[in-house]
Design an enzyme around this catalytic site. Structure first.
Site, PDB file in Angstrom:
ATOM      1  CD  GLN A 133      -2.901  -1.164   2.306  1.00 16.94           C
ATOM      2  OE1 GLN A 133      -2.635  -1.859   3.277  1.00 16.94           O
ATOM      3  NE2 GLN A 133      -3.993  -0.430   2.258  1.00 16.94           N
ATOM      4  CG  HIS A 143      -0.837  -6.182   5.327  1.00 14.33           C
ATOM      5  ND1 HIS A 143      -0.934  -5.553   6.544  1.00 14.33           N
ATOM      6  CD2 HIS A 143      -1.968  -5.822   4.658  1.00 14.33           C
ATOM      7  CE1 HIS A 143      -2.054  -4.842   6.604  1.00 14.33           C
ATOM      8  NE2 HIS A 143      -2.700  -4.985   5.449  1.00 14.33           N
ATOM      9  CG  ASN A 195      -3.336  -7.790   7.781  1.00 16.00           C
ATOM     10  OD1 ASN A 195      -3.381  -7.261   8.904  1.00 16.00           O
ATOM     11  ND2 ASN A 195      -4.103  -7.392   6.783  1.00 16.00           N
ATOM     12  CD  GLU A 196      -7.889  -7.074   8.078  1.00 12.94           C
ATOM     13  OE1 GLU A 196      -8.331  -7.063   6.930  1.00 12.94           O
ATOM     14  OE2 GLU A 196      -8.062  -6.150   8.885  1.00 12.94           O
TER      15      GLU A 196
HETATM   16  C1  BGC Z   1      -6.307  -4.004   6.030  1.00 14.07           C
HETATM   17  C2  BGC Z   1      -5.643  -2.769   5.464  1.00 14.07           C
HETATM   18  C3  BGC Z   1      -6.701  -1.868   4.850  1.00 14.07           C
HETATM   19  C4  BGC Z   1      -7.629  -1.426   5.960  1.00 14.07           C
HETATM   20  C5  BGC Z   1      -8.686  -0.404   5.572  1.00 14.07           C
HETATM   21  C6  BGC Z   1      -7.632  -3.755   6.675  1.00 14.07           C
HETATM   22  O1  BGC Z   1      -8.547  -4.655   6.139  1.00 14.07           O
HETATM   23  O2  BGC Z   1      -5.426  -4.748   6.818  1.00 14.07           O
HETATM   24  O3  BGC Z   1      -4.677  -3.183   4.548  1.00 14.07           O
HETATM   25  O4  BGC Z   1      -6.167  -0.805   4.144  1.00 14.07           O
HETATM   26  O5  BGC Z   1      -8.263  -2.544   6.517  1.00 14.07           O
HETATM   27  O6  BGC Z   1      -9.622  -0.930   4.710  1.00 14.07           O
END
Ligand code: BGC
Length: 417
Positions: A21, A115, A159-160
């Site tokens: 990002q 990520h 991440n997520e």
């Molecule tokens: C993510 C980020 C994203 C943010 C805002 C999260 O889901 O880890 O990469 O930019 O939310 O949407």
């Protein structure tokens, strides 16, 4: 009624970014590839992003100068292992310099190993549904740890991993493998990679039971690889935990989604040192799907209700189910109006204070995000940054919200509600 609340001295106050990002030109990643395909769902390509790859020294100095004590950023696997089995020492050195810069400025580095983006070769080799992926991820974690581990403060594996299940409920992707050929982007990716559309399995968009098992195995094998180098380093994963609520008639649906999106991932975290919570708001489900925002509610740039109270609820949920320390690794608001962000942060931090006051072990508050940046499929439109960036000149300008949060970090005191 509000009271001043003193945060623990070692509580981490930070801002976060993710490599793809902010760095720019992440050309060996699957995301770079998907951004450019016919039928792409990305509003625009990431391009130079905010050129953090070259500007990290000044960026890290700026973050520290605002008062923060921590910086969360991610290592880019696609740079470190651009071809399967080839590890770039030059890229590992780059991340070593970033870590050294954090330490020069007194920032604890919270490092995410994955990520969202993966090397393009991984996508071509079955991605996040391929049974070989956990071992591949663990091998990368091992190499990265041997080069960088002594400088890392906190490690986040994935991440997520649960995000695709949430996106599916919001009507954003999540097609079953046999239906992928009907989606232009997956069909184009399969065609270009010379694989079946059913095997196109990028991290953020894949919903399948195989995908769940593989992510969990990758997390566990990655954690073991990290711990093999530094047993005492805190390791966890970071989850997308929206506050799931029910509107009239939506209780069953909300309960099912809460189990699938939040609770089973929190339960799977029990062996970890902490769980990272990433909360932006609440999602209210009626009997047929997501309920509209309440009449007159203020909304963010994506049209969702602004609801900072969600953070406290998700911290409590995480502590109850995972039973381990919690760290807020993302929380923030997409808005062009920074005064709304400031008010949002104030309420969110008060929620953290309330949790701490009740004895919940919260280790840090890391806001999303340091800079206005590439917001995935939405491109550069949404502004989550505490620091504005003019992408024509790459000039950085801290917003009032950055100064506010930095001042809390310095004072280590905030209001609790
Ligand atoms: C993510 C980020 C994203 C943010 C805002 C999260 O889901 O880890 O990469 O930019 O939310 O949407």
């Amino acid at each position: 009624m509000t009271d001043a609340f003193a945060f623990p001295q070692d509580f981490l106050w930070g801002v976060a970014t993710a490599a793809h990002q902010v760095e720019g030109n992440n050309v060996n990643s699957d995301c770079w590839f998907l951004e450019r395909l016919p039928g792409t769902i990305f509003a625009e390509p990431s391009g130079d992003a905010v050129d953090h790859y070259h500007r990290y020294r000044k960026d890290i100095a700026l973050i520290a100068s605002l008062g923060f004590t921590s910086y969360r950023f991610s290592l880019e696997w696609a740079r470190i292992e651009p071809e399967e089995g080839h590890f770039s020492v030059a890229e590992l050195d780059h991340y070593r310099r970033m870590l050294e810069t954090c330490h020069e400025h007194g920032l604890t580095p919270v490092v995410t190993f994955h990520h969202f983006t993966s090397p393009l070769w991984l996508l071509a080799a079955g991605g996040w549904e391929d049974p070989r992926t956990p071992a591949r991820f663990a091998r990368y974690c091992d190499r990265a740890m041997k080069h960088l581990g002594d400088l890392i403060g906190v490690a986040c594996t994935l991440n997520e991993p649960n995000l695709p299940w949430l996106l599916k409920e919001l009507g954003l992707g999540g097609e079953a493998p046999e239906r992928r050929a009907s989606v232009p982007l997956w069909a184009a990716a399969a065609d270009r990679l010379g694989i079946e559309a059913s095997s196109v399995a990028p991290f953020q968009f894949t919903v399948s039971e195989a995908g769940f098992d593989i992510k969990l195995a990758a997390h566990r094998e990655g954690r073991a690889a990290i711990k093999a180098v530094r047993p005492e380093l805190p390791v966890g994963w970071t989850l997308a935990n929206t506050d799931i609520q029910a509107a009239d008639g939506g209780q069953d649906r909300a309960d099912r989604i809460r189990r699938e999106v939040n609770e089973r991932f929190l339960a799977a975290s029990r062996e970890d040192d902490f769980v990272g919570i990433q909360t932006y708001g609440r999602t209210v489900f009626g009997p047929d799907g997501v309920a509209p925002a309440p009449e007159g509610a203020e909304t963010n740039q994506m049209g969702e209700e602004i609801y900072p109270e969600a953070l406290e609820a998700t911290i409590r949920e995480a502590a109850r189910i995972a039973g381990i320390p919690v760290m807020v690794t993302e929380n923030g608001l997409a808005t062009e109006d920074d005064s709304k962000r400031l008010a949002y942060l104030r309420t969110a931090v008060a929620g953290v204070a309330s949790c701490l006051a009740d004895g919940i072990d919260v280790r840090g508050y890391i806001a999303w995000t340091a800079f206005d940046n590439f917001e995935w499929i939405f491109g550069y439109g949404p502004k989550f940054g505490l620091i504005a960036v003019d992408r024509a000149t790459q000039e950085r300008t801290p917003k009032e919200s950055a100064k506010f949060l930095g001042s809390l970090a310095r004072a280590k005191v905030a209001q609790s509600v």
